[in-house]
Scaffold this motif. Structure first.
Motif, PDB file in Angstrom:
ATOM      1  N   LEU A  10       0.949  -1.157  -0.106  1.00 20.21           N
ATOM      2  CA  LEU A  10       0.270   0.080   0.091  1.00 20.21           C
ATOM      3  C   LEU A  10       0.815   1.373  -0.006  1.00 20.21           C
ATOM      4  O   LEU A  10       0.812   2.158  -0.829  1.00 20.21           O
ATOM      5  N   ALA A  11       1.878   1.239   0.720  1.00 22.25           N
ATOM      6  CA  ALA A  11       2.878   2.549   0.869  1.00 22.25           C
ATOM      7  C   ALA A  11       3.533   2.657  -0.465  1.00 22.25           C
ATOM      8  O   ALA A  11       3.792   3.627  -1.131  1.00 22.25           O
ATOM      9  N   LEU A  12       3.813   1.513  -1.209  1.00 25.67           N
ATOM     10  CA  LEU A  12       4.497   1.713  -2.469  1.00 25.67           C
ATOM     11  C   LEU A  12       3.438   2.152  -3.575  1.00 25.67           C
ATOM     12  O   LEU A  12       3.772   3.128  -4.708  1.00 25.67           O
ATOM     13  N   ALA A  13       2.388   1.723  -3.468  1.00 27.53           N
ATOM     14  CA  ALA A  13       1.280   2.305  -4.331  1.00 27.53           C
ATOM     15  C   ALA A  13       1.077   3.670  -4.062  1.00 27.53           C
ATOM     16  O   ALA A  13       1.021   4.593  -5.235  1.00 27.53           O
ATOM     17  N   ALA A  14       0.937   4.075  -2.956  1.00 29.59           N
ATOM     18  CA  ALA A  14       0.619   5.240  -2.655  1.00 29.59           C
ATOM     19  C   ALA A  14       1.864   6.312  -3.116  1.00 29.59           C
ATOM     20  O   ALA A  14       1.518   7.566  -3.751  1.00 29.59           O
ATOM     21  N   GLY A  15       2.930   5.853  -2.865  1.00 31.71           N
ATOM     22  CA  GLY A  15       4.085   6.551  -3.316  1.00 31.71           C
ATOM     23  C   GLY A  15       4.304   6.799  -4.768  1.00 31.71           C
ATOM     24  O   GLY A  15       4.610   7.659  -5.268  1.00 31.71           O
ATOM     25  N   GLY A  16       3.816   5.638  -5.410  1.00 32.99           N
ATOM     26  CA  GLY A  16       3.759   5.707  -6.954  1.00 32.99           C
ATOM     27  C   GLY A  16       2.653   6.530  -7.369  1.00 32.99           C
ATOM     28  O   GLY A  16       2.960   7.495  -8.483  1.00 32.99           O
ATOM     29  N   CYS A  17       1.445   6.739  -6.823  1.00 36.89           N
ATOM     30  CA  CYS A  17       0.598   7.716  -7.288  1.00 36.89           C
ATOM     31  C   CYS A  17       1.088   9.249  -7.023  1.00 36.89           C
ATOM     32  O   CYS A  17       0.890  10.195  -7.997  1.00 36.89           O
ATOM     33  N   VAL A  18       1.759   9.289  -5.963  1.00 36.09           N
ATOM     34  CA  VAL A  18       2.277  10.729  -5.798  1.00 36.09           C
ATOM     35  C   VAL A  18       3.264  11.045  -6.720  1.00 36.09           C
ATOM     36  O   VAL A  18       3.254  12.076  -7.339  1.00 36.09           O
ATOM     37  N   CYS A  19       4.064  10.040  -7.190  1.00 39.12           N
ATOM     38  CA  CYS A  19       4.938  10.444  -8.215  1.00 39.12           C
ATOM     39  C   CYS A  19       4.384  10.608  -9.508  1.00 39.12           C
ATOM     40  O   CYS A  19       4.892  11.359 -10.287  1.00 39.12           O
ATOM     41  N   VAL A  20       3.509   9.831  -9.803  1.00 40.64           N
ATOM     42  CA  VAL A  20       2.771  10.114 -11.101  1.00 40.64           C
ATOM     43  C   VAL A  20       2.135  11.651 -11.315  1.00 40.64           C
ATOM     44  O   VAL A  20       2.342  12.448 -12.220  1.00 40.64           O
ATOM     45  N   VAL A  21       1.670  12.034 -10.102  1.00 45.16           N
ATOM     46  CA  VAL A  21       1.263  13.388 -10.115  1.00 45.16           C
ATOM     47  C   VAL A  21       2.289  14.320 -10.185  1.00 45.16           C
ATOM     48  O   VAL A  21       2.112  15.492 -11.090  1.00 45.16           O
ATOM     49  N   TRP A  22       3.375  14.255  -9.514  1.00 40.82           N
ATOM     50  CA  TRP A  22       4.494  15.060  -9.508  1.00 40.82           C
ATOM     51  C   TRP A  22       4.992  15.130 -10.637  1.00 40.82           C
ATOM     52  O   TRP A  22       5.477  16.244 -11.361  1.00 40.82           O
ATOM     53  N   ALA A  23       5.177  14.050 -11.573  1.00 42.07           N
ATOM     54  CA  ALA A  23       5.851  13.879 -12.743  1.00 42.07           C
ATOM     55  C   ALA A  23       5.004  14.705 -13.734  1.00 42.07           C
ATOM     56  O   ALA A  23       5.677  15.388 -14.763  1.00 42.07           O
ATOM     57  N   ALA A  24       3.757  14.584 -13.683  1.00 46.83           N
ATOM     58  CA  ALA A  24       2.940  15.304 -14.611  1.00 46.83           C
ATOM     59  C   ALA A  24       2.912  16.784 -14.496  1.00 46.83           C
ATOM     60  O   ALA A  24       2.813  17.653 -15.206  1.00 46.83           O
ATOM     61  N   ARG A  25       3.460  17.151 -13.430  1.00 45.59           N
ATOM     62  CA  ARG A  25       3.646  18.543 -13.080  1.00 45.59           C
ATOM     63  C   ARG A  25       5.134  19.110 -13.476  1.00 45.59           C
ATOM     64  O   ARG A  25       5.567  20.163 -13.155  1.00 45.59           O
ATOM     65  N   GLY A  26       5.951  17.936 -13.858  1.00 44.06           N
ATOM     66  CA  GLY A  26       7.372  18.206 -14.361  1.00 44.06           C
ATOM     67  C   GLY A  26       8.418  18.087 -13.355  1.00 44.06           C
ATOM     68  O   GLY A  26       9.224  18.870 -13.017  1.00 44.06           O
ATOM     69  N   GLY A  27       8.226  16.952 -12.457  1.00 42.84           N
ATOM     70  CA  GLY A  27       9.240  16.735 -11.383  1.00 42.84           C
ATOM     71  C   GLY A  27      10.580  16.368 -11.933  1.00 42.84           C
ATOM     72  O   GLY A  27      10.673  16.339 -13.238  1.00 42.84           O
ATOM     73  N   PRO A  28      11.310  16.143 -10.922  1.00 40.24           N
ATOM     74  CA  PRO A  28      12.933  15.616 -11.408  1.00 40.24           C
ATOM     75  C   PRO A  28      12.849  14.341 -12.186  1.00 40.24           C
ATOM     76  O   PRO A  28      11.914  13.653 -12.189  1.00 40.24           O
ATOM     77  N   ARG A  29      13.927  13.938 -12.653  1.00 33.78           N
ATOM     78  CA  ARG A  29      14.092  12.800 -13.537  1.00 33.78           C
ATOM     79  C   ARG A  29      13.731  11.571 -12.889  1.00 33.78           C
ATOM     80  O   ARG A  29      13.099  10.654 -13.177  1.00 33.78           O
ATOM     81  N   TRP A  30      14.295  11.133 -11.357  1.00 33.93           N
ATOM     82  CA  TRP A  30      13.780  10.108 -10.843  1.00 33.93           C
ATOM     83  C   TRP A  30      12.444   9.996 -10.586  1.00 33.93           C
ATOM     84  O   TRP A  30      11.887   8.799 -10.537  1.00 33.93           O
ATOM     85  N   VAL A  31      11.677  11.197 -10.364  1.00 30.83           N
ATOM     86  CA  VAL A  31      10.445  11.041 -10.220  1.00 30.83           C
ATOM     87  C   VAL A  31       9.565  10.487 -11.453  1.00 30.83           C
ATOM     88  O   VAL A  31       8.578   9.776 -11.396  1.00 30.83           O
ATOM     89  N   ARG A  32       9.999  11.027 -12.749  1.00 26.95           N
ATOM     90  CA  ARG A  32       9.322  10.521 -14.106  1.00 26.95           C
ATOM     91  C   ARG A  32       9.755   9.204 -14.232  1.00 26.95           C
ATOM     92  O   ARG A  32       8.809   8.234 -14.848  1.00 26.95           O
ATOM     93  N   ALA A  33      11.069   8.559 -13.620  1.00 29.76           N
ATOM     94  CA  ALA A  33      11.207   7.307 -13.793  1.00 29.76           C
ATOM     95  C   ALA A  33      10.199   6.371 -12.961  1.00 29.76           C
ATOM     96  O   ALA A  33       9.975   5.389 -13.344  1.00 29.76           O
ATOM     97  N   VAL A  34      10.155   6.769 -11.723  1.00 28.58           N
ATOM     98  CA  VAL A  34       9.371   6.063 -10.625  1.00 28.58           C
ATOM     99  C   VAL A  34       7.784   5.943 -11.301  1.00 28.58           C
ATOM    100  O   VAL A  34       7.186   5.038 -11.254  1.00 28.58           O
TER     101      VAL A  34
END
Length: 63
Positions: A10-34
């Motif tokens: 559940l923690a991994l899934a929640a973190g992945g969802c946060v990274c998807v939203v952050w990447a959509a807003r132009g986050g760092p490279r590691w966020v886009r990879a996650v």
């Protein structure tokens, strides 16, 4: 033990969802990879769900 494993998933899934939203807003490279890994995993799970449902309906009917 099962609760600990499920909590980790559940923690991994929640973190992945946060990274998807952050990447959509132009986050760092590691966020886009996650985010890419998260979306690929979601697509794989969705595909596996469709495959298992289709396999169950292939039995045919004897009408």
């Amino acid at each position: 033990m099962a609760v600990l494993v499920l909590s980790g998933v559940l923690a991994l899934a929640a973190g992945g969802c946060v990274c998807v939203v952050w990447a959509a807003r132009g986050g760092p490279r590691w966020v886009r990879a996650v985010a890419a890994v998260t979306l690929a995993a979601a697509e794989l799970v969705s595909w596996m769900g469709r495959t298992s449902r289709n396999a169950g309906s292939r039995g045919g009917s004897d009408d």
